[in-house]
Design a protein around this motif. Structure first.
Motif, mmCIF file in Angstrom:
data_model
loop_
_atom_site.group_PDB
_atom_site.id
_atom_site.type_symbol
_atom_site.label_atom_id
_atom_site.label_comp_id
_atom_site.label_asym_id
_atom_site.label_seq_id
_atom_site.Cartn_x
_atom_site.Cartn_y
_atom_site.Cartn_z
ATOM 1 N N ASN A 308 39.712 46.713 43.425
ATOM 2 C CA ASN A 308 40.340 46.285 42.179
ATOM 3 C C ASN A 308 39.353 45.429 41.389
ATOM 4 N N PRO A 309 39.169 45.704 40.101
ATOM 5 C CA PRO A 309 38.164 44.964 39.322
ATOM 6 C C PRO A 309 38.462 43.471 39.193
ATOM 7 N N PHE A 310 39.712 43.073 39.411
ATOM 8 C CA PHE A 310 40.075 41.660 39.351
ATOM 9 C C PHE A 310 40.229 41.056 40.752
ATOM 10 N N ASN A 311 39.855 41.879 41.772
ATOM 11 C CA ASN A 311 39.979 41.452 43.174
ATOM 12 C C ASN A 311 41.399 41.007 43.515
ATOM 13 N N LYS A 312 42.351 41.767 43.013
ATOM 14 C CA LYS A 312 43.757 41.544 43.310
ATOM 15 C C LYS A 312 44.363 42.827 43.867
ATOM 16 N N THR A 313 45.580 42.735 44.352
ATOM 17 C CA THR A 313 46.248 43.891 44.947
ATOM 18 C C THR A 313 46.682 44.881 43.870
#
Length: 494
Positions: A308-313
């Motif tokens: 994920n580009p935002f480092n979220k699920t």
């Protein structure tokens, strides 16, 4: 990832009302056919101008979205798709089944166009004419996309395409020759652009027909393959920037029970869904139980937080049946039409989305990148990815050029379209293709990018050596079905 065992899906009965007199006339000897001689009959005929089969099963299984789930039972067609072989079977969800369905749809579109002409080609029938032209263009586009080499203007004039049929059959059996890829694309563009000028939204059920937005979405897919970025931007202009309310609402979908998600995903009431269909298909069962599909390892590879580009699920939900190592996300509600209640047998139909604003929007973003409008593309891609991310915060979760280049680095010879891209364009296009890959898992769209960008696919079967689809592999063009080649249609080289 949500992992729910032993989910019981309810199969809803769908009373599929078909216009048998219009559908069956194509199977009759021409002299015995019902006359399609009124506007009402033409409209009824066009209900059948869309393929009554699905490509999604075999297209998805050929892509790099799948792996060996080691579930034990393997269907022949599933294994053959995984190994890029021609199906031995011709029944539901096979290559030959889809080929036949496309040409049957084309036959209905052609008869509608002839009937409109016989009625004097009045302006009052322009909407039906537009639908027929677009339906004919769509089926031919799908056929050439699967059974021919990828579009390349340098070779299209000599590459084998598919027969482009523009007239109803007037003899019981007729031999056809394959047009070149260039000829097929020229015909598609002609039908598409003329159809766009006539199409309306004046249907009782607009989402089951080529309405205005569905027609534009199809046009954007076609022009993207041709590399006509200006045309993609022209037809997608109406989406605007950050199209609130026009994309799939995954935050809401993921809050629903899986049985409800099956129904909700393909509903005609959703603004995101532009063209939907209910073909004869078992895609829902394949997505949840086929061996060579979204394996546990493949799901982890694609949907872990690090991708994920935002480092979220990611907001996408996945489930299993009976602790299987094959996972699925709820997309296809199955309807069952009994043909014999006593014997408890019938036909399965699946609700599927053929064209959506989600794909339409990604096509626009890719065209912005290719026109070097990177700042605009970055804004739109950030918005799109945010709608797929748990806990996305527009104030703090930002997509930047540096971030895109780091997350989607240029790898030599990974994406090799026929046109050139700068390193920055390559990183952004890679980000877009990865977004498309995840958004349309199970739906077969990844195969279009595999082919368009000549992406290498590595399929591993437990206990066997890897099978690799290398660049320019001849197996990227499906072999012509025997039902066609036996009547003289030239086979693809192997």
């Amino acid at each position: 990832m949500k992992n729910i065992k032993n989910i019981k899906r309810t199969l809803f009965l769908l009373l599929l009302i078909s216009v048998s007199s219009c559908d069956d006339f194509l199977s009759e000897i021409p002299d015995n056919r019902t006359q399609i001689d009124t506007p009402e009959k033409i409209s009824e005929l066009l209900v059948n101008a869309y393929p009554g089969a699905s490509y999604m099963d075999f297209a998805e299984t050929m892509s790099d979205n799948v792996g060996d789930g080691e579930v034990g039972s393997v269907t022949l067609k599933n294994e053959q798709s995984y190994n890029w072989e021609m199906h031995d079977e011709t029944n539901i969800d096979t290559q030959a089944y889809y080929w036949d369905a496309c040409y049957r749809a084309i036959a209905h579109a052609n008869q509608a166009l002839v009937s409109i002409n016989e009625l004097g080609n009045p302006a009052s029938l322009n909407p039906q004419k537009g639908e027929a032209l677009l339906a004919r263009a769509y089926s031919h586009f799908m056929l050439v996309s699967f059974w021919s080499n990828r579009y390349n203007p340098d070779t299209a004039a000599t590459d084998l395409g598919v027969p482009y049929i523009t007239e109803p059959e007037t003899v019981l059996l007729k031999n056809y020759k394959r047009n070149t890829v260039k000829e097929v694309f020229d015909f598609i563009q002609k039908d598409l652009e003329e159809g766009l000028s006539y199409i309306t939204n004046n249907y009782k059920e607009p989402k089951f027909h080529f309405n205005k937005e569905a027609a534009k979405a199809f046009a954007s897919r076609f022009y993207l393959v041709k590399g006509d970025w200006d045309k993609v931007l022209e037809v997608s202009e109406g989406l605007g920037s950050k199209p609130v309310g026009k994309l799939k609402d995954y935050a809401t979908l993921s809050s629903l029970a899986p049985d409800i998600q099956f129904i909700e995903y393909g509903k005609s009431s959703y603004a995101a869904n532009l063209l939907i269909a209910s073909p004869n298909s078992l895609i829902g069962r394949s997505a949840s139980s086929s061996n060579f599909y979204l394996s546990d390892d493949k799901q982890t590879e694609l949907f872990r937080v690090q991708t994920n580009p935002f480092n979220k699920t990611w907001l996408f939900d996945f489930y299993t049946y009976n602790s299987s190592r094959t996972l699925f996300t709820p997309k296809f509600e199955e309807y069952f039409k009994y043909t014999n209640l006593t014997a408890n047998i019938g036909e399965a139909y699946a609700g599927i989305v053929l064209l959506s604003n989600d794909e339409f929007y990604l096509n626009r973003i890719e065209a912005l990148v290719m026109k070097d409008r990177i700042a605009e593309a970055n804004t739109e891609l950030e918005y799109f990815l945010g709608t797929r991310t748990t806990g996305y915060n527009s104030a703090t979760d930002k997509l930047t050029e540096a971030g895109v280049v780091a997350k989607y680095p240029v790898i030599a010879d990974e994406l090799t379209p026929y046109y050139t891209m700068t390193p920055l364009q390559t990183s952004y296009v890679k980000a877009i293709t990865e977004a498309r890959r995840r958004d349309f898992v199970h739906e077969g769209l990844r195969w279009f990018d595999v082919k368009r960008f000549n992406i290498v696919v590595n399929h591993v079967t437990f206990g066997e050596a890897a099978n690799v689809l290398v660049k320019d592999d001849r197996r990227r063009a499906l072999q012509i079905p025997l039902s066609a080649s036996n009547y003289g249609i030239e086979k693809n080289p192997r």
